[in-house]
Design a protein around this motif. Structure first.
Motif, mmCIF file in Angstrom:
data_model
loop_
_atom_site.group_PDB
_atom_site.id
_atom_site.type_symbol
_atom_site.label_atom_id
_atom_site.label_comp_id
_atom_site.label_asym_id
_atom_site.label_seq_id
_atom_site.Cartn_x
_atom_site.Cartn_y
_atom_site.Cartn_z
ATOM 1 N N ALA A 1 -10.694 -14.872 -8.906
ATOM 2 C CA ALA A 1 -11.902 -15.071 -8.439
ATOM 3 C C ALA A 1 -12.441 -13.887 -7.762
ATOM 4 N N GLY A 2 -11.475 -12.854 -7.331
ATOM 5 C CA GLY A 2 -11.680 -11.573 -6.508
ATOM 6 C C GLY A 2 -11.903 -11.896 -5.046
ATOM 7 N N GLU A 3 -11.113 -12.953 -4.515
ATOM 8 C CA GLU A 3 -11.157 -13.248 -3.193
ATOM 9 C C GLU A 3 -9.995 -12.575 -2.607
ATOM 10 N N ILE A 4 -10.537 -11.486 -1.863
ATOM 11 C CA ILE A 4 -9.546 -10.591 -1.140
ATOM 12 C C ILE A 4 -9.463 -10.794 0.288
ATOM 13 N N ALA A 5 -8.233 -10.858 0.745
ATOM 14 C CA ALA A 5 -7.995 -11.341 2.363
ATOM 15 C C ALA A 5 -8.611 -10.122 3.051
ATOM 16 N N PRO A 6 -9.242 -10.480 4.488
ATOM 17 C CA PRO A 6 -9.557 -9.489 5.281
ATOM 18 C C PRO A 6 -8.347 -8.751 5.525
ATOM 19 N N PRO B 1 -6.542 -7.617 8.252
ATOM 20 C CA PRO B 1 -5.330 -7.898 9.231
ATOM 21 C C PRO B 1 -4.533 -9.023 8.512
ATOM 22 N N MET B 2 -5.029 -9.693 7.437
ATOM 23 C CA MET B 2 -4.115 -10.504 6.631
ATOM 24 C C MET B 2 -3.705 -10.048 5.211
ATOM 25 N N ARG B 3 -4.226 -8.744 4.902
ATOM 26 C CA ARG B 3 -4.078 -8.497 3.451
ATOM 27 C C ARG B 3 -2.519 -8.165 3.175
ATOM 28 N N GLY B 4 -2.013 -7.383 4.118
ATOM 29 C CA GLY B 4 -0.544 -7.081 3.980
ATOM 30 C C GLY B 4 0.222 -8.302 3.698
ATOM 31 N N GLY B 5 0.177 -9.069 4.593
ATOM 32 C CA GLY B 5 0.916 -10.474 4.475
ATOM 33 C C GLY B 5 0.647 -11.226 3.284
ATOM 34 N N GLU B 6 -0.672 -11.233 2.654
ATOM 35 C CA GLU B 6 -0.882 -12.176 1.602
ATOM 36 C C GLU B 6 -0.157 -11.193 0.149
ATOM 37 N N SER B 7 -0.386 -9.791 0.424
ATOM 38 C CA SER B 7 0.111 -9.085 -0.747
ATOM 39 C C SER B 7 1.644 -9.383 -0.671
ATOM 40 N N TRP C 1 0.789 -3.036 -9.697
ATOM 41 C CA TRP C 1 0.220 -3.872 -8.531
ATOM 42 C C TRP C 1 0.631 -3.655 -7.133
ATOM 43 N N THR C 2 2.074 -3.708 -6.975
ATOM 44 C CA THR C 2 2.648 -3.617 -6.047
ATOM 45 C C THR C 2 2.622 -2.160 -5.424
ATOM 46 N N ARG C 3 2.701 -1.094 -6.086
ATOM 47 C CA ARG C 3 2.553 0.115 -5.814
ATOM 48 C C ARG C 3 1.097 0.303 -5.366
ATOM 49 N N ALA C 4 0.220 -0.170 -5.866
ATOM 50 C CA ALA C 4 -1.419 0.161 -5.354
ATOM 51 C C ALA C 4 -1.390 -0.763 -4.049
ATOM 52 N N ARG C 5 -1.063 -1.914 -3.976
ATOM 53 C CA ARG C 5 -1.122 -2.705 -2.672
ATOM 54 C C ARG C 5 -0.439 -2.097 -1.550
ATOM 55 N N TRP C 6 0.814 -1.476 -1.760
ATOM 56 C CA TRP C 6 1.486 -0.651 -0.588
ATOM 57 C C TRP C 6 0.786 0.706 -0.286
ATOM 58 N N ALA C 7 0.383 1.286 -1.300
ATOM 59 C CA ALA C 7 -0.237 2.494 -1.164
ATOM 60 C C ALA C 7 -1.548 2.385 -0.331
ATOM 61 N N GLU C 8 -2.038 1.231 -0.615
ATOM 62 C CA GLU C 8 -3.450 0.896 0.226
ATOM 63 C C GLU C 8 -3.367 0.776 1.676
ATOM 64 N N LEU C 9 -1.992 -0.054 1.863
ATOM 65 C CA LEU C 9 -1.775 -0.353 3.244
ATOM 66 C C LEU C 9 -1.314 1.005 3.849
ATOM 67 N N VAL C 10 -0.381 1.775 3.442
ATOM 68 C CA VAL C 10 -0.161 3.046 3.967
ATOM 69 C C VAL C 10 -1.121 4.131 4.210
ATOM 70 N N ASP C 11 -2.219 4.165 3.531
ATOM 71 C CA ASP C 11 -3.239 4.812 3.390
ATOM 72 C C ASP C 11 -4.600 4.676 4.366
ATOM 73 N N LYS C 12 -4.642 3.211 4.435
ATOM 74 C CA LYS C 12 -5.791 2.609 5.157
ATOM 75 C C LYS C 12 -5.653 1.383 6.167
ATOM 76 N N GLY C 13 -4.316 0.781 6.241
ATOM 77 C CA GLY C 13 -4.086 -0.070 7.083
ATOM 78 C C GLY C 13 -3.097 -0.010 7.899
ATOM 79 N N LEU C 14 -2.975 1.505 8.665
ATOM 80 C CA LEU C 14 -2.093 1.700 9.651
ATOM 81 C C LEU C 14 -2.312 0.745 10.856
ATOM 82 N N THR C 15 -3.517 0.437 11.007
ATOM 83 C CA THR C 15 -3.957 -0.449 12.080
ATOM 84 C C THR C 15 -3.115 -1.595 12.119
#
Length: 249
Positions: free
Chosen positions: A140-145, A147-153, A180-194
């Motif tokens: 459905a393209g529902e992406i968690a905000p 703060p919750m995205r890393g845990g949901e991934s 998919w896993t590589r893409a999700r964790w690369a996104e966290l490393v690049d944009k989700g350090l906060t």
């Protein structure tokens, strides 16, 4: 041609349809796959013998109504829905469902495997429930905000890995799951350090793990092991043990 050769010949195209999320190929090879697997199951149980022409018979109406064909169908549909979900390809799942309903009716073999990705299950209990609900949101393209995205991934990755390990299509699910896993964790490393816990400790570990070039179950398991503390996920001992075992090369 032996029945095992026939099995391999019929599994290859369904494998490719699942990996590449090809709905037309999937529908074209779905029934032949069910025929050979249902026949071989009956043969192992002493309930069938090889026909004179050496080819597995078409499914009877009774076989289509339940039993082995549905068990294998559920696994096969779930595998397709999982790879489609990782690509966000809802249209592919719609196309498969429409074609199978038109061909075999609404109670087609595998409809329960698909149902988990369609129904809204308020309180998931089984692994199929969790996998289906995660896949449903992805389709459905529902992406968690953020703060919750890393845990949901992390949760989705774990459930998909567990489901893959028990499937006839382990390799066909694990490869897309690794991407998919590589893409999700690369996104966290690049944009989700906060939103990463203990960045100074976890960031170097995650970057190092992402440097692994192989896209396999060991990579997925290692990312879950290292990613859990980064997104503050509590792992049960049994889960941690399973992941450690898979992560060993």
């Amino acid at each position: 041609m032996t029945m095992m050769t026939e099995l391999a010949a019929r599994k290859q195209p369904i494998n490719l349809a699942i990996v590449h999320v090809d709905p037309d190929a999937f529908v074209a090879h779905f029934l032949p796959w069910l025929e050979i697997t249902t026949f071989l199951t009956a043969q192992r149980q002493g309930l069938a013998t090889v026909p004179a022409d050496g080819r597995p018979p078409a499914l009877t109406a009774q076989q289509r109504a339940g039993g082995t064909a549905h068990e294998i169908g559920n696994d096969t549909l779930a595998a397709f829905c999982m790879t489609a979900a990782m690509q966000g390809d809802s249209a592919a799942v719609d196309r498969v469902e429409q074609a199978l309903v038109a061909q075999l009716g609404r109670d087609f073999p595998g409809n329960v495997g698909l149902w988990h990705f369609r129904a809204e299950i308020a309180a998931p209990v089984t692994l199929d429930d969790f996998v289906g609900q995660a896949g449903r949101k992805m389709l459905a393209g529902e992406i968690a905000p953020p703060p919750m995205r890393g845990g949901e991934s992390w949760n989705t990755g774990l459930r998909f890995l567990e489901k893959a390990l028990g499937s006839n299509f382990r390799s066909e699910i694990v490869y897309p799951l690794a991407l998919w896993t590589r893409a999700r964790w690369a996104e966290l490393v690049d944009k989700g350090l906060t939103f990463m816990a203990h960045v100074e400790d976890n960031l170097p570990l995650l970057r190092g793990a992402l440097g692994e070039p192989r896209n396999d179950a060991a990579f997925v398991a290692n990312m879950l092991l290292l990613g859990g503390p980064a997104v503050e996920m509590d792992m049960q001992e049994s889960v941690e043990g399973m992941l450690r075992s898979l992560a060993r090369r």
